[in-house]
Design a protein around this motif. Structure first.
Motif, PDB file in Angstrom:
ATOM      1  N   HIS A   1      15.938  15.928  -2.252  1.00 29.29           N
ATOM      2  CA  HIS A   1      16.553  15.357  -1.052  1.00 29.29           C
ATOM      3  C   HIS A   1      15.962  13.984  -0.715  1.00 29.29           C
ATOM      4  O   HIS A   1      16.673  13.116  -0.192  1.00 29.29           O
ATOM      5  N   LEU A   2      14.689  13.789  -1.005  1.00 26.24           N
ATOM      6  CA  LEU A   2      14.110  12.455  -0.804  1.00 26.24           C
ATOM      7  C   LEU A   2      14.854  11.415  -1.629  1.00 26.24           C
ATOM      8  O   LEU A   2      15.144  10.316  -1.154  1.00 26.24           O
ATOM      9  N   VAL A   3      15.152  11.768  -2.881  1.00 26.97           N
ATOM     10  CA  VAL A   3      15.881  10.845  -3.742  1.00 26.97           C
ATOM     11  C   VAL A   3      17.287  10.624  -3.193  1.00 26.97           C
ATOM     12  O   VAL A   3      17.793   9.495  -3.185  1.00 26.97           O
TER      13      VAL A   3
ATOM     14  N   GLU B   1       8.496   9.376 -10.992  1.00 29.52           N
ATOM     15  CA  GLU B   1       9.720   9.972 -11.529  1.00 29.52           C
ATOM     16  C   GLU B   1      10.819  10.012 -10.483  1.00 29.52           C
ATOM     17  O   GLU B   1      11.988   9.697 -10.779  1.00 29.52           O
ATOM     18  N   LEU B   2      10.474  10.384  -9.258  1.00 32.33           N
ATOM     19  CA  LEU B   2      11.487  10.435  -8.203  1.00 32.33           C
ATOM     20  C   LEU B   2      12.003   9.039  -7.885  1.00 32.33           C
ATOM     21  O   LEU B   2      13.222   8.834  -7.707  1.00 32.33           O
ATOM     22  N   LEU B   3      11.108   8.072  -7.812  1.00 27.94           N
ATOM     23  CA  LEU B   3      11.541   6.701  -7.538  1.00 27.94           C
ATOM     24  C   LEU B   3      12.419   6.182  -8.674  1.00 27.94           C
ATOM     25  O   LEU B   3      13.419   5.493  -8.434  1.00 27.94           O
ATOM     26  N   TYR B   4      12.073   6.528  -9.894  1.00 25.16           N
ATOM     27  CA  TYR B   4      12.862   6.058 -11.026  1.00 25.16           C
ATOM     28  C   TYR B   4      14.280   6.605 -10.968  1.00 25.16           C
ATOM     29  O   TYR B   4      15.252   5.859 -11.181  1.00 25.16           O
ATOM     30  N   VAL B   5      14.424   7.882 -10.677  1.00 25.52           N
ATOM     31  CA  VAL B   5      15.772   8.456 -10.584  1.00 25.52           C
ATOM     32  C   VAL B   5      16.534   7.805  -9.427  1.00 25.52           C
ATOM     33  O   VAL B   5      17.718   7.477  -9.557  1.00 25.52           O
ATOM     34  N   GLY B   6      15.871   7.574  -8.312  1.00 25.32           N
ATOM     35  CA  GLY B   6      16.529   6.893  -7.204  1.00 25.32           C
ATOM     36  C   GLY B   6      17.009   5.510  -7.589  1.00 25.32           C
ATOM     37  O   GLY B   6      18.140   5.111  -7.278  1.00 25.32           O
ATOM     38  N   ALA B   7      16.159   4.767  -8.287  1.00 25.20           N
ATOM     39  CA  ALA B   7      16.531   3.419  -8.717  1.00 25.20           C
ATOM     40  C   ALA B   7      17.658   3.444  -9.735  1.00 25.20           C
ATOM     41  O   ALA B   7      18.624   2.673  -9.650  1.00 25.20           O
ATOM     42  N   MET B   8      17.576   4.339 -10.696  1.00 23.40           N
ATOM     43  CA  MET B   8      18.556   4.358 -11.777  1.00 23.40           C
ATOM     44  C   MET B   8      19.924   4.859 -11.321  1.00 23.40           C
ATOM     45  O   MET B   8      20.956   4.415 -11.822  1.00 23.40           O
ATOM     46  N   PHE B   9      19.954   5.767 -10.365  1.00 22.07           N
ATOM     47  CA  PHE B   9      21.218   6.351  -9.927  1.00 22.07           C
ATOM     48  C   PHE B   9      21.818   5.629  -8.724  1.00 22.07           C
ATOM     49  O   PHE B   9      22.930   5.961  -8.311  1.00 22.07           O
ATOM     50  N   HIS B  10      21.144   4.646  -8.165  1.00 19.70           N
ATOM     51  CA  HIS B  10      21.567   4.141  -6.847  1.00 19.70           C
ATOM     52  C   HIS B  10      22.941   3.471  -6.871  1.00 19.70           C
ATOM     53  O   HIS B  10      23.641   3.457  -5.859  1.00 19.70           O
ATOM     54  N   ASP B  11      23.340   2.912  -8.007  1.00 19.05           N
ATOM     55  CA  ASP B  11      24.666   2.282  -8.101  1.00 19.05           C
ATOM     56  C   ASP B  11      25.627   3.073  -8.984  1.00 19.05           C
ATOM     57  O   ASP B  11      26.688   2.565  -9.362  1.00 19.05           O
ATOM     58  N   LEU B  12      25.291   4.309  -9.291  1.00 18.84           N
ATOM     59  CA  LEU B  12      26.157   5.099 -10.164  1.00 18.84           C
ATOM     60  C   LEU B  12      27.524   5.350  -9.534  1.00 18.84           C
ATOM     61  O   LEU B  12      28.524   5.525 -10.238  1.00 18.84           O
ATOM     62  N   GLY B  13      27.583   5.322  -8.207  1.00 15.98           N
ATOM     63  CA  GLY B  13      28.851   5.514  -7.516  1.00 15.98           C
ATOM     64  C   GLY B  13      29.834   4.376  -7.691  1.00 15.98           C
ATOM     65  O   GLY B  13      31.008   4.503  -7.310  1.00 15.98           O
ATOM     66  N   LEU B  14      29.389   3.261  -8.265  1.00 15.60           N
ATOM     67  CA  LEU B  14      30.294   2.138  -8.532  1.00 15.60           C
ATOM     68  C   LEU B  14      31.011   2.270  -9.867  1.00 15.60           C
ATOM     69  O   LEU B  14      31.926   1.500 -10.148  1.00 15.60           O
TER      70      LEU B  14
ATOM     71  N   ALA C   1       9.814   7.965   3.785  1.00 16.29           N
ATOM     72  CA  ALA C   1       8.891   8.195   2.680  1.00 16.29           C
ATOM     73  C   ALA C   1       8.990   7.083   1.638  1.00 16.29           C
ATOM     74  O   ALA C   1      10.040   6.440   1.493  1.00 16.29           O
ATOM     75  N   PRO C   2       7.906   6.821   0.894  1.00 14.89           N
ATOM     76  CA  PRO C   2       7.946   5.766  -0.124  1.00 14.89           C
ATOM     77  C   PRO C   2       9.072   5.939  -1.137  1.00 14.89           C
ATOM     78  O   PRO C   2       9.640   4.944  -1.606  1.00 14.89           O
TER      79      PRO C   2
ATOM     80  N   GLY D   1       0.787  -1.216   0.000  1.00 16.47           N
ATOM     81  CA  GLY D   1       0.000   0.000   0.000  1.00 16.47           C
ATOM     82  C   GLY D   1       0.822   1.270   0.000  1.00 16.47           C
ATOM     83  O   GLY D   1       0.362   2.316   0.478  1.00 16.47           O
ATOM     84  N   LEU D   2       2.035   1.202  -0.549  1.00 15.24           N
ATOM     85  CA  LEU D   2       2.919   2.361  -0.622  1.00 15.24           C
ATOM     86  C   LEU D   2       3.017   2.836  -2.066  1.00 15.24           C
ATOM     87  O   LEU D   2       3.230   2.027  -2.974  1.00 15.24           O
ATOM     88  N   GLN D   3       2.888   4.124  -2.275  1.00 14.41           N
ATOM     89  CA  GLN D   3       2.979   4.675  -3.623  1.00 14.41           C
ATOM     90  C   GLN D   3       3.928   5.858  -3.624  1.00 14.41           C
ATOM     91  O   GLN D   3       3.728   6.830  -2.898  1.00 14.41           O
ATOM     92  N   ALA D   4       4.965   5.758  -4.423  1.00 13.56           N
ATOM     93  CA  ALA D   4       5.947   6.836  -4.550  1.00 13.56           C
ATOM     94  C   ALA D   4       5.684   7.631  -5.816  1.00 13.56           C
ATOM     95  O   ALA D   4       5.036   7.148  -6.748  1.00 13.56           O
ATOM     96  N   ASP D   5       6.187   8.852  -5.859  1.00 10.39           N
ATOM     97  CA  ASP D   5       6.197   9.602  -7.099  1.00 10.39           C
ATOM     98  C   ASP D   5       7.052   8.813  -8.096  1.00 10.39           C
ATOM     99  O   ASP D   5       8.228   8.551  -7.838  1.00 10.39           O
TER     100      ASP D   5
END
Length: 216
Positions: free
Chosen positions: A107-109, A60-73, A126-127, A54-58
Motif C-alpha cells: 500500500h505504501l507503493v 525494492e519498494l521505492l524501485y517498484v514505485g518508480a518503475m510503475f509510476h507511469d505504467l498507466g500511460l 513515508a519515504p 536524510g530520508l531512506q526508503a526500502d
C-alpha cells in the motif's frame, strides 16, 4: 545501449533481487524508451534527493514505485477511465502481492504512485511515498536538481539518456490521458491537455460548485 539493469549507479545500489529483475522486465516490455529510462532515473534521482534530506526508503519498494509510476500511460491502459496514476498504482500493488509482499508495504507503493502528481503532500508521508515524487520532480520539472551532485546527475543520465525528453514525455502524457480528460480535473495534467488537445476545455472548480444541484 544494453537494457541490463545497473546494480550500482551514482553511488546508489539497486538490489539484484528477483523482485527488482522482474519489475524491470515487466516495465521494459510494457513501455518505450522514453518512459522506461525516465522511470529508472526517477529511482536514482529520488534516492539521491532522499540522501540529501536524510530520508531512506526500502530500495525494492521505492524501485517498484518508480518503475510503475507511469505504467498507466501505456497502451494497455488506453481504455481506462480512472486516473492514470491509479492504473499504475493498482498494477504495482498486484505485482507486489504476487511476490509475497505484505499488504501494508504494497500500500505504501500504491500511495507513492497514486500521489506522484500531487505536489507537497507526499513529502509529509513515508519515504517510499515521498521519494517517488522527489524523483519525478527532479526528472520532469527540474525541481531539486540542486540537491543531486553534478557528477551523480551526469552518471545517471549517461546510463539512462533523455534525448528530447521534455517533448517526448509531454507526448506520452497526452496520449495516455487524452481519452479520459475528466480525470485531469484538479491536477497538473489538465495543463497538458489544454496545450496539446484541440477543443479541450478544462473544468473550473468554481463552475463545478456554482453549477451543482444544490439550490444555494
Amino acid at each position: 545501449m544494453t537494457d541490463t539493469p545497473t546494480t550500482a549507479l551514482a553511488g546508489v545500489t539497486l538490489p539484484d533481487s528477483r523482485l527488482v529483475r522482474e519489475a524491470t522486465e515487466l516495465v521494459r516490455e510494457a513501455t518505450n524508451d522514453t518512459v522506461y529510462h525516465h522511470s529508472r532515473r526517477v529511482y536514482f534521482f529520488g534516492t539521491l534527493r532522499g540522501q540529501s534530506r536524510g530520508l531512506q526508503a526500502d530500495p525494492e519498494l521505492l524501485y517498484v514505485g518508480a518503475m510503475f509510476h507511469d505504467l498507466g500511460l501505456t497502451e494497455r491502459h488506453r481504455d481506462s477511465r480512472q486516473r492514470f496514476e491509479i492504473d499504475g498504482a493498482d498494477e504495482a500493488r498486484d505485482f507486489l502481492r504476487r511476490h509475497g509482499i505484505a499488504d501494508d508495504a504494497a500500500h505504501l507503493v500504491w500511495e507513492g504512485i497514486a500521489l506522484h502528481t500531487t505536489p507537497e503532500i507526499p513529502w509529509h508521508m513515508a519515504p517510499e511515498v515521498a521519494l517517488v515524487t522527489a524523483g519525478v520532480e527532479a526528472d520532469v520539472l527540474g525541481i531539486g536538481r540542486d540537491e543531486i551532485p553534478a557528477p551523480a546527475l551526469a552518471e545517471v543520465v549517461a546510463a539512462h539518456p533523455r534525448p528530447d525528453f521534455k517533448r517526448n514525455i509531454l507526448k506520452e502524457f497526452t496520449q495516455g490521458i487524452a481519452h479520459r480528460p475528466e480525470t485531469t480535473f484538479g491536477n497538473v495534467k489538465a495543463d497538458v491537455l489544454e496545450r496539446y488537445v484541440p477543443g479541450y476545455v478544462r473544468q473550473n472548480f468554481v463552475d463545478v460548485i456554482l453549477d451543482s444541484d444544490w439550490p444555494e
